[in-house]
Design a protein around this motif. Structure first.
Motif, PDB file in Angstrom:
ATOM      1  N   ALA A 135       0.830  -1.209   0.000  1.00 18.25           N
ATOM      2  CA  ALA A 135       0.000   0.000   0.000  1.00 18.25           C
ATOM      3  C   ALA A 135       0.862   1.256   0.000  1.00 18.25           C
ATOM      4  N   LEU A 136       1.985   1.230   0.749  1.00 16.41           N
ATOM      5  CA  LEU A 136       2.893   2.376   0.738  1.00 16.41           C
ATOM      6  C   LEU A 136       3.484   2.575  -0.654  1.00 16.41           C
ATOM      7  N   GLY A 137       3.780   1.467  -1.333  1.00 14.61           N
ATOM      8  CA  GLY A 137       4.285   1.566  -2.692  1.00 14.61           C
ATOM      9  C   GLY A 137       3.274   2.188  -3.642  1.00 14.61           C
ATOM     10  N   LEU A 138       2.009   1.864  -3.458  1.00  8.38           N
ATOM     11  CA  LEU A 138       0.958   2.456  -4.288  1.00  8.38           C
ATOM     12  C   LEU A 138       0.796   3.939  -3.987  1.00  8.38           C
ATOM     13  N   LEU A 139       0.936   4.320  -2.711  1.00  5.01           N
ATOM     14  CA  LEU A 139       0.910   5.746  -2.371  1.00  5.01           C
ATOM     15  C   LEU A 139       2.002   6.492  -3.126  1.00  5.01           C
ATOM     16  N   GLU A 140       3.203   5.914  -3.129  1.00  9.24           N
ATOM     17  CA  GLU A 140       4.308   6.544  -3.847  1.00  9.24           C
ATOM     18  C   GLU A 140       4.032   6.595  -5.343  1.00  9.24           C
ATOM     19  N   LEU A 141       3.453   5.517  -5.882  1.00  6.04           N
ATOM     20  CA  LEU A 141       3.168   5.462  -7.311  1.00  6.04           C
ATOM     21  C   LEU A 141       2.243   6.580  -7.757  1.00  6.04           C
ATOM     22  N   VAL A 142       1.228   6.896  -6.937  1.00  2.97           N
ATOM     23  CA  VAL A 142       0.265   7.943  -7.315  1.00  2.97           C
ATOM     24  C   VAL A 142       0.720   9.331  -6.891  1.00  2.97           C
ATOM     25  N   GLY A 143       1.944   9.418  -6.341  1.00  4.01           N
ATOM     26  CA  GLY A 143       2.516  10.727  -6.054  1.00  4.01           C
ATOM     27  C   GLY A 143       2.201  11.299  -4.695  1.00  4.01           C
ATOM     28  N   LEU A 144       1.912  10.445  -3.715  1.00  3.27           N
ATOM     29  CA  LEU A 144       1.623  10.925  -2.364  1.00  3.27           C
ATOM     30  C   LEU A 144       2.759  10.540  -1.422  1.00  3.27           C
ATOM     31  N   PRO A 145       3.143  11.428  -0.506  1.00  6.86           N
ATOM     32  CA  PRO A 145       4.231  11.115   0.434  1.00  6.86           C
ATOM     33  C   PRO A 145       3.771  10.164   1.535  1.00  6.86           C
ATOM     34  N   ASP A 146       4.723   9.501   2.177  1.00  9.33           N
ATOM     35  CA  ASP A 146       4.404   8.571   3.260  1.00  9.33           C
ATOM     36  C   ASP A 146       3.677   9.266   4.411  1.00  9.33           C
ATOM     37  N   GLU A 147       3.886  10.584   4.536  1.00  6.09           N
ATOM     38  CA  GLU A 147       3.315  11.305   5.682  1.00  6.09           C
ATOM     39  C   GLU A 147       1.789  11.270   5.707  1.00  6.09           C
TER      40      GLU A 147
END
Length: 534
Positions: A135-147
């Motif tokens: 899920a964190l990888g998908l967040l990064e893929l769509v351009g959202l930071p881990d924060e």
């Protein structure tokens, strides 16, 4: 030649007498970004609902990688590898962004739950850790930071919520991703970022069906585009070729004179919908005059309107003088309907000013605005289907009380529109689309307005019946009624209006006399995103 990933053949979906889809066929190749466009009410979202199992009862063929999924419920269509987003954001707002994305992994987890009950605790923890990392990888893929991962979805900005929704759809590991207006409400920078994301996903082999009103985005990321109008496919091909197609230009901009076939009932209604006298209808309007009254009427200045995080109207200023007919035109999703809803008190602006003959429209309640002389005919008519025709008309006069004059006005309207008298005791839902539009306008006129706000009055109507509605609008104006018209048929709207404003992404892009706008190629660009003649 490889078989298409998605194959649709002769899709039909009827809602009563409305042909939402009428024999639509499409094929989409693996790895393609395929655009589906068309005016409001063309059938785009209905097609997606049929494809994904959210609309049942239609007919036709739906194949995903050769597997027939026609008529299957949504969870089985999802299991076949189809994920979608919706026009409006549909997140679990109290859950965190990461939890929303993990919720999209149900296709992977459907066989895990039973095993987890009896599996060693260490294996369960490793599986959960793996899902969290994915899920964190998908967040990064769509351009959202881990924060943002642990923040409740409701606290995210609108553009971030849209990205989380795309990430959740990707968590299904789909073969086909369907995006329904993913950039609605986004600013230009966010739209460009979404365009780059779609290109990356396509390069990775994902097939995408994109429904979008932002034509520059469609033209830049799609290798093929199909156009729907009145439930039928009118064009299908490379983006630039489709943009040059005269049928597409007519669908978006309208034609100088509409023509087409209609049912016998529609034709009969059209013939009876325009007569030479409008005085009996516009019970509150002043007598017809050849001149407007500058300085009197509607004024709006620097209006801003938000839907939650969506900045729908941005710094809009406009004027409608008494006796004028002014039109707002522009692509779907530009903010035109939002602006009318704000002027009628249904929505409150975030900032700015709007007045009508001394009344502050930003503070007054809708009932007060109606009583002051503004009536609003909303998009989609919004009649009360279970109430009778007569009861709908009576509700139009609720600010006037139960006066004899109200009853007399209803009688005059029934004389003017015999269909309303013939069906006065029937539920309004039994009327045809054109009859419902006439009822919606008549209900507004019962309030004796001095300013009529008309939102897409021809939407979904057969051409001959739409023409009768335009004829009625012209008669209302000649009788002295001031009108602010939102209409998807730009040519027809400008033929009726004296002036117009072109709205793009919530802003007034430019304005001018109707004659100037009809000759301005920028109007075409506002609808189709670029000069389609190139």
């Amino acid at each position: 030649m490889a078989s298409p990933l998605l194959e649709l053949s002769e899709l039909r979906q009827y809602f009563g007498g409305v042909h939402a889809l009428d024999g639509v066929s499409l094929s989409i190749e693996t790895g393609q970004v395929f655009g589906l466009i068309g005016p409001n009410g063309a059938g785009k979202t209905t097609l997606v609902n049929v494809l994904t199992g959210h609309a049942r009862g239609g007919s036709g063929l739906v194949r995903i990688a050769g597997t027939d999924v026609a008529g299957k419920p949504p969870h089985l269509v999802a299991s076949a590898g189809v994920a979608r987003t919706f026009q409006g954001v549909r997140l679990y707002h109290e859950l965190s962004a990461i939890a929303n994305i993990i919720a999209g992994m149900h296709r992977q987890r459907m066989h895990d739950i039973g095993r987890e009950l009896f599996a060693p605790l260490g294996r369960v923890r490793r599986a959960r850790t793996a899902r969290h990392a994915q899920a964190l990888g998908l967040l990064e893929l769509v351009g959202l930071p881990d924060e943002v991962a642990d923040r409740p979805a409701a606290t995210l900005a609108y553009g971030q919520q849209r990205r989380v929704e795309i990430a959740r759809a990707l968590a299904l590991q789909p073969r086909l991703l369907i995006l329904d207006e993913p950039t609605a409400g986004m600013n230009p920078l966010e739209k460009r970022e979404i365009g780059r994301l779609l290109s990356r996903l396509s390069e990775g082999g994902l097939t995408i069906l994109l429904i979008e009103h932002d034509m520059p985005l469609v033209m830049s990321v799609c290798s093929r585009v199909a156009v729907l109008d009145f439930g039928r496919k009118i064009a299908d091909g490379e983006p630039q070729a489709v943009a040059r197609d005269q049928k597409v230009l007519d669908a978006y901009l309208g034609t100088e004179t509409s023509c087409g076939s209609a049912s016998e009932d529609d034709t009969t209604q059209a013939e009876g919908a325009t007569s030479s006298t409008a005085a009996a209808i516009t019970t509150g309007a002043r007598p017809a005059t050849s001149q407007t009254r500058p300085g009197r009427g509607l004024r709006a200045s620097d209006l801003h309107v938000h839907y939650g995080a969506v900045h729908a109207v941005r710094s809009v200023s406009l004027a409608v003088d008494e006796g004028e007919i002014v039109t707002l035109i522009g692509a779907n999703g530009a903010g035109k309907s939002t602006l009318l809803a704000t002027l009628s008190g249904v929505l409150r602006p975030s900032s700015g000013a709007a007045t009508f003959d001394g009344l502050d429209l930003t503070r007054a309640k809708p009932a007060r605005i109606v009583a002051h002389g503004i009536a609003h005919v909303p998009e989609g008519r919004q009649i009360l289907g279970r109430l009778t025709v007569r009861e709908n008309l009576e509700l139009g006069g609720y600010t006037r009380g139960g006066s004899r004059r109200l009853a007399a006005d209803i009688t005059r309207l029934e004389e003017r529109f015999p269909i309303l008298a013939e069906r006065r005791s029937m539920p309004a839902m039994t009327l045809s689309g054109g009859e419902q539009q006439v009822l919606a306008i008549a209900r507004a006129l019962i309030a004796r307005p001095r300013l009529l706000l008309l939102d897409e009055p021809s939407l979904g109507l057969a051409p001959i019946l739409a023409e009768s509605v335009f004829g009625l609008i012209a008669e209302l104006h000649r009788s002295g009624l001031t009108i602010l018209l939102v209409e998807q048929n730009a040519h027809r709207a400008l033929s009726l209006a004296q002036r117009g404003y072109v709205v793009e992404t919530g802003r007034i892009a430019f304005s001018g006399s109707a004659v100037e706008l009809q000759a301005n190629p920028e109007v075409e660009r506002a609808y189709l995103g670029s000069d389609p003649r190139l």
